[in-house]
Design an enzyme around this catalytic site. Structure first.
Site, PDB file in Angstrom:
ATOM      1  N   PHE A 134       0.868  -1.181   0.000  1.00  0.00           N
ATOM      2  CA  PHE A 134       0.000   0.000   0.000  1.00  0.00           C
ATOM      3  C   PHE A 134       0.899   1.222   0.000  1.00  0.00           C
ATOM      4  O   PHE A 134       1.566   1.523   0.990  1.00  0.00           O
ATOM      5  CB  PHE A 134      -0.935   0.053   1.199  1.00  0.00           C
ATOM      6  CG  PHE A 134      -1.849   1.248   1.141  1.00  0.00           C
ATOM      7  CD1 PHE A 134      -3.007   1.204   0.390  1.00  0.00           C
ATOM      8  CD2 PHE A 134      -1.526   2.432   1.787  1.00  0.00           C
ATOM      9  CE1 PHE A 134      -3.845   2.313   0.284  1.00  0.00           C
ATOM     10  CE2 PHE A 134      -2.350   3.545   1.693  1.00  0.00           C
ATOM     11  CZ  PHE A 134      -3.509   3.482   0.937  1.00  0.00           C
ATOM     12  N   ASP A 219       9.746   2.912   1.329  1.00  0.00           N
ATOM     13  CA  ASP A 219       8.579   3.707   1.713  1.00  0.00           C
ATOM     14  C   ASP A 219       8.451   3.626   3.229  1.00  0.00           C
ATOM     15  O   ASP A 219       7.911   2.676   3.777  1.00  0.00           O
ATOM     16  CB  ASP A 219       7.331   3.152   1.017  1.00  0.00           C
ATOM     17  CG  ASP A 219       6.067   3.919   1.384  1.00  0.00           C
ATOM     18  OD1 ASP A 219       6.078   4.658   2.388  1.00  0.00           O
ATOM     19  OD2 ASP A 219       5.050   3.750   0.691  1.00  0.00           O
ATOM     20  N   LYS A 248       3.557  11.630   6.519  1.00  0.00           N
ATOM     21  CA  LYS A 248       2.760  11.487   7.728  1.00  0.00           C
ATOM     22  C   LYS A 248       3.354  12.215   8.926  1.00  0.00           C
ATOM     23  O   LYS A 248       3.122  13.402   9.103  1.00  0.00           O
ATOM     24  CB  LYS A 248       2.501  10.006   8.013  1.00  0.00           C
ATOM     25  CG  LYS A 248       1.613   9.360   6.950  1.00  0.00           C
ATOM     26  CD  LYS A 248       1.020   8.064   7.408  1.00  0.00           C
ATOM     27  CE  LYS A 248       0.222   7.391   6.283  1.00  0.00           C
ATOM     28  NZ  LYS A 248      -0.987   8.131   5.895  1.00  0.00           N
TER      29      LYS A 248
END
Length: 390
Positions: A134, A219, A248
């Site tokens: 994801f 990531d 984030k």
């Protein structure tokens, strides 16, 4: 008050709670009821809600300058990039906004590096990705997703991606061709349910990428910046990728801030006009990012995470064996697989007990409390988790 507004698009299915205020690890709904936040904005709130140092940095910058666009230099940009590059052990930072933008930028960097540096024929670049990944929801990213909810109905899909089983370095090796420019991976698959690869996978992957002159792109948007008790999840195997994708927590839970971080040998493929972002690296974002780095470099958050990891692990592993089929913990990040109820049902039950979390993939629940959480609050939540299972 939790009714769904007819004016809000239905691309989310939130729990029936409407939040109005937050402080530290706690949030309050519009009726004044308090909840312990064990999701922390999917790691965007690593430092909790409204951390005083981050709020003050944002307030101070709001009184000065918020946006200039990259048509001009701004006072905070160079310092933010210098600090983040140093924190990552790299040379150059390309600031963006959202995590998905960072991933898209990483894909563009890998392809252009392949053509300009490695000598791959134009239009033939291939990037190896992992099954169960994801990385976001843009049209490029869903092209290599195997989640039907994220992918179905959005074709035609972009070519150039080769998917292999997560954690299988031999599958990566077998998939490499002369056209391979990068391996894009999550050191821990968060959306997949906090899936941790086999020991040694990251080290072996580093070796394969080096051997075949392939960029290793990590990531760390969810897993990085302290979530696992170290600056990056890759640090658990002393691995340094060629490219970090960050987001984030970099925005301190205040605004979207992301970045691609690499050495100049890779980043040099971007020249004026070849990539950009109106808001990327804006003065407000940079000021918040600097304050985030202050907190990380202080070390207190990382120590709290390391200290509480065994508390979280022991509490989850003590859950009834007939109700739980799997537990995975790294730092203050955990996935729990349920035996006889859906993750949604369990999350709703916990919400009624004053604990907020989120399900994924049917029978799995993820927990990611703020790194600032107090031990007594974590232990109370673990008690509620056990009580809800009965």
């Amino acid at each position: 008050m939790s009714e769904r507004s007819p004016f809000v698009a239905t691309n989310y299915h939130p729990l029936p709670v409407t939040l109005a205020r937050g402080e530290g690890s706690w949030v309050w709904d519009v009726d004044g009821r308090r909840y312990l936040d064990l999701l922390a904005g999917y790691s965007a709130l690593n430092f909790g809600h409204r951390h005083p140092a981050l709020i003050q940095a944002a307030k101070d910058q709001l009184d000065r300058l918020t946006l200039t666009s990259r048509a001009f230099n701004s006072a905070n940009l160079a310092e933010f990039c210098r600090r983040l590059a140093r924190f990552c052990g790299k040379e150059v930072v390309l600031p963006m906004n959202t995590g998905a933008e960072a991933v898209e930028t990483g894909i563009k960097l890998a392809r252009k590096w392949g053509y300009r540096v490695k000598g791959v024929p134009d239009g033939r670049a291939e990037i190896i990705v992992m099954k169960g990944n994801f990385h976001g929801r843009t049209s490029t990213i869903v092209s290599f997703s195997d989640d039907p909810d994220a992918r179905d109905g959005y074709g035609p899909y972009m070519p150039g991606f080769v998917s292999v089983p997560y954690g299988d370095v031999q599958a990566v090796r077998a998939a490499i061709t002369p056209h391979t420019v990068a391996v894009l991976f999550e050191p821990i698959q968060g959306e997949g349910g906090v899936l941790i690869p086999p020991d040694g996978f990251l080290r072996d992957l580093r070796g394969v990428c080096t051997e075949h002159d392939v960029l290793m792109i990590a990531d760390e948007i969810q897993s990085g910046l302290g979530r696992t008790g170290l600056p990056f999840a890759c640090d658990h195997e002393d691995v340094v990728p060629d490219v970090y994708l960050l987001g984030k927590a970099l925005g301190g839970g205040i605004m979207p801030v992301s970045a691609v971080v690499s050495d100049a040998s890779a980043m040099q493929v971007f020249t004026p006009g070849t990539h950009g972002s109106t808001f990327g690296g804006n003065p407000l974002a940079a000021a918040i990012g600097i304050a985030v780095l202050d907190l990380l470099e202080d070390g207190e958050m990382l120590e709290n995470t390391k200290r509480l990891e065994p508390v979280l692990r022991e509490g989850l592993e003590a859950l009834p064996a007939d109700k739980v089929t799997g537990v995975r913990v790294r730092g203050l990040w955990a996935g729990v697989d349920l035996a006889d109820r859906t993750g949604r049902a369990y999350s709703e039950g916990l919400m009624a007990r004053g604990v907020l979390c989120k399900d994924t993939h049917g029978r799995t629940v993820r927990f990611a409390p703020p790194l600032t959480i107090a031990e007594e609050d974590l232990r109370w939540a673990l008690g509620e988790l056990a009580a809800e299972l009965g």
